[in-house]
Design a protein around this motif. Structure first.
Motif, mmCIF file in Angstrom:
data_model
loop_
_atom_site.group_PDB
_atom_site.id
_atom_site.type_symbol
_atom_site.label_atom_id
_atom_site.label_comp_id
_atom_site.label_asym_id
_atom_site.label_seq_id
_atom_site.Cartn_x
_atom_site.Cartn_y
_atom_site.Cartn_z
ATOM 1 N N ASP A 164 0.971 -1.199 -0.114
ATOM 2 C CA ASP A 164 -0.062 0.200 0.121
ATOM 3 C C ASP A 164 0.821 1.322 -0.086
ATOM 4 N N VAL A 165 2.084 1.284 1.101
ATOM 5 C CA VAL A 165 2.574 2.439 0.998
ATOM 6 C C VAL A 165 3.573 2.776 -0.339
ATOM 7 N N MET A 166 4.032 1.530 -0.856
ATOM 8 C CA MET A 166 4.874 1.849 -2.131
ATOM 9 C C MET A 166 3.844 2.035 -3.376
ATOM 10 N N SER A 167 2.790 1.709 -3.379
ATOM 11 C CA SER A 167 1.673 2.053 -4.451
ATOM 12 C C SER A 167 1.274 3.569 -4.131
ATOM 13 N N LEU A 168 1.173 4.069 -3.136
ATOM 14 C CA LEU A 168 0.873 5.410 -2.919
ATOM 15 C C LEU A 168 1.891 6.344 -3.219
ATOM 16 N N ALA A 169 3.151 5.807 -2.800
ATOM 17 C CA ALA A 169 4.429 6.633 -3.060
ATOM 18 C C ALA A 169 4.672 6.635 -4.672
ATOM 19 N N LEU A 170 4.634 5.618 -5.118
ATOM 20 C CA LEU A 170 4.852 5.803 -6.762
ATOM 21 C C LEU A 170 3.738 6.492 -7.365
ATOM 22 N N MET A 171 2.441 6.483 -7.115
ATOM 23 C CA MET A 171 1.535 7.283 -7.546
ATOM 24 C C MET A 171 1.872 8.690 -7.241
ATOM 25 N N TYR A 172 2.335 9.134 -6.144
ATOM 26 C CA TYR A 172 2.463 10.513 -5.860
ATOM 27 C C TYR A 172 3.623 10.936 -6.579
ATOM 28 N N VAL A 173 4.673 10.027 -7.084
ATOM 29 C CA VAL A 173 5.771 10.755 -7.964
ATOM 30 C C VAL A 173 5.406 10.631 -9.483
ATOM 31 N N GLY A 174 4.316 10.103 -9.767
ATOM 32 C CA GLY A 174 3.681 10.311 -11.098
ATOM 33 C C GLY A 174 3.885 8.985 -11.807
ATOM 34 N N SER A 175 4.415 7.677 -11.124
ATOM 35 C CA SER A 175 4.666 6.587 -11.611
ATOM 36 C C SER A 175 3.563 5.506 -11.507
ATOM 37 N N GLU A 176 3.666 4.311 -11.607
ATOM 38 C CA GLU A 176 2.510 3.186 -11.201
ATOM 39 C C GLU A 176 2.852 2.163 -10.485
ATOM 40 N N PRO A 177 2.138 1.722 -9.545
ATOM 41 C CA PRO A 177 2.445 0.448 -8.731
ATOM 42 C C PRO A 177 3.112 -0.608 -9.495
#
Length: 339
Positions: A164-177
């Motif tokens: 969950d945390v990695m998904s949120l973080a990746l989407m925050y920087v403009g990437s994808e889970p």
């Protein structure tokens, strides 16, 4: 337990006589005691529920063997991992009497096509909980934990659920889970490491800690935040506009289960709308059983933690099961973050 003629008869003939035990391995604070009591009385089965705090904890325990559990409740992104490792039994919920109640959109899912292994437990979102007495700004952003505003420095918790945390973080920087893009992963790693000194903790149990104002903001799940708000009206739930995970937890029977027929009984039991509603009424998440809404508390029909704002619906995404390569990158970043 009483040996019945066959599992097919057992689930097709309505309420059946049974006896013995059932051992369920489930997320903490996620199982309605009234549901368990009802099942025990109806089938004369003694149910024991053992809690875990993360998908990784559960899988490690099960892979180690000797656990004594019959059922587990993995998140969708772990289901295929369980199946591929041979950890689950193909119990064919799609052939059970109450399968007719499963909402069509949850039948042919990527993680268990046709539902040969699992039955929906609950589904929801991972977002941001904020206490408005500490911060009155926009809660609909992962900046709350990725770049905490001054008012929340030292007051933010991050639930230690890696996916969950990695998904949120990746989407925050403009990437994808589940990306394997090293540039995006480095950006996430650097941002998380820089943010961690501004956090209060990485811990579970946020329902109580948000309710008591011991934590003023947290990465958290919608149902947990709903329950916190009922105890403390200052708590609000945010859907990060940069993107947030959708998830579904489903209950499956373990390949080495000892009480297989009772476990199948339980899968069929919770596909009854009234019983599915008991699950939701306790933990405050939606479930995958059509008609269960009629038995739920009225406040779930309009709760902001359940009803996603129209303008933020498109930001929610189901994360796939990550490749081994992506999982390796995740684990390396997560290990560094735990130091």
């Amino acid at each position: 337990m009483k040996r019945l003629l066959c599992a097919t008869f057992l689930v097709a003939a309505g309420p059946a006589l049974a006896e013995g035990e059932l051992n369920i391995f489930n997320w903490g604070n996620y199982t309605n005691p009234d549901l368990i009591t009802k099942f025990e009385k109806e089938y004369d089965v003694k149910v024991t529920v053992t809690d875990y705090d993360s998908n990784d904890t559960a899988m490690a325990k099960i892979e180690a063997g000797g656990h004594g559990f019959d059922m587990v409740v993995p998140t969708h992104s772990y289901m295929q991992i369980y199946i591929n490792k041979g950890l689950l039994m193909e119990t064919r919920p799609d052939q059970m009497e109450n399968f007719k109640n499963m909402a069509p959109e949850w039948v042919d899912v990527d993680w268990d096509p046709g539902r040969h292994y699992s039955v929906p437990w609950q589904w929801g979102t991972t977002g941001i909980a904020v206490n408005t007495t500490a911060y009155s700004g926009d809660p609909n952003t992962s900046a709350i934990f990725m770049d905490p505003p001054e008012e929340l420095v030292g007051k933010v918790n991050v639930v230690p659920e890696m996916q969950d945390v990695m998904s949120l973080a990746l989407m925050y920087v403009g990437s994808e889970p589940c990306t394997t893009d090293k540039e995006a992963l480095k950006k996430v790693r650097d941002a998380l490491v820089a943010a961690k000194p501004k956090w209060l903790s990485m811990d579970y149990g946020m329902t109580e800690k948000l309710s008591s104002s011991d934590v003023m903001a947290s990465v958290n799940w919608n149902g947990s935040t709903f329950r916190a708000r009922l105890a403390n009206p200052n708590v609000v739930y945010g859907y990060p506009k940069e993107g947030y995970p959708l998830w579904m937890d489903s209950i499956a029977v373990l390949a080495d289960a000892k009480n297989v027929e009772n476990a199948k009984l339980f899968q069929n039991f919770i596909m009854d709308p009234e019983n599915a509603a008991l699950i939701s009424a306790f933990a405050r998440y939606a479930n995958g059983i059509a008609g269960s809404e009629a038995f739920m508390p009225d406040d779930m029909k309009t709760a902001p933690e359940i009803v996603v704002p129209e303008e933020l619906k498109a930001a929610g995404k189901f994360s796939p099961a990550c490749s081994d390569e992506a999982q390796g990158y995740y684990t390396a970043i997560w290990t560094e973050l735990q130091k």
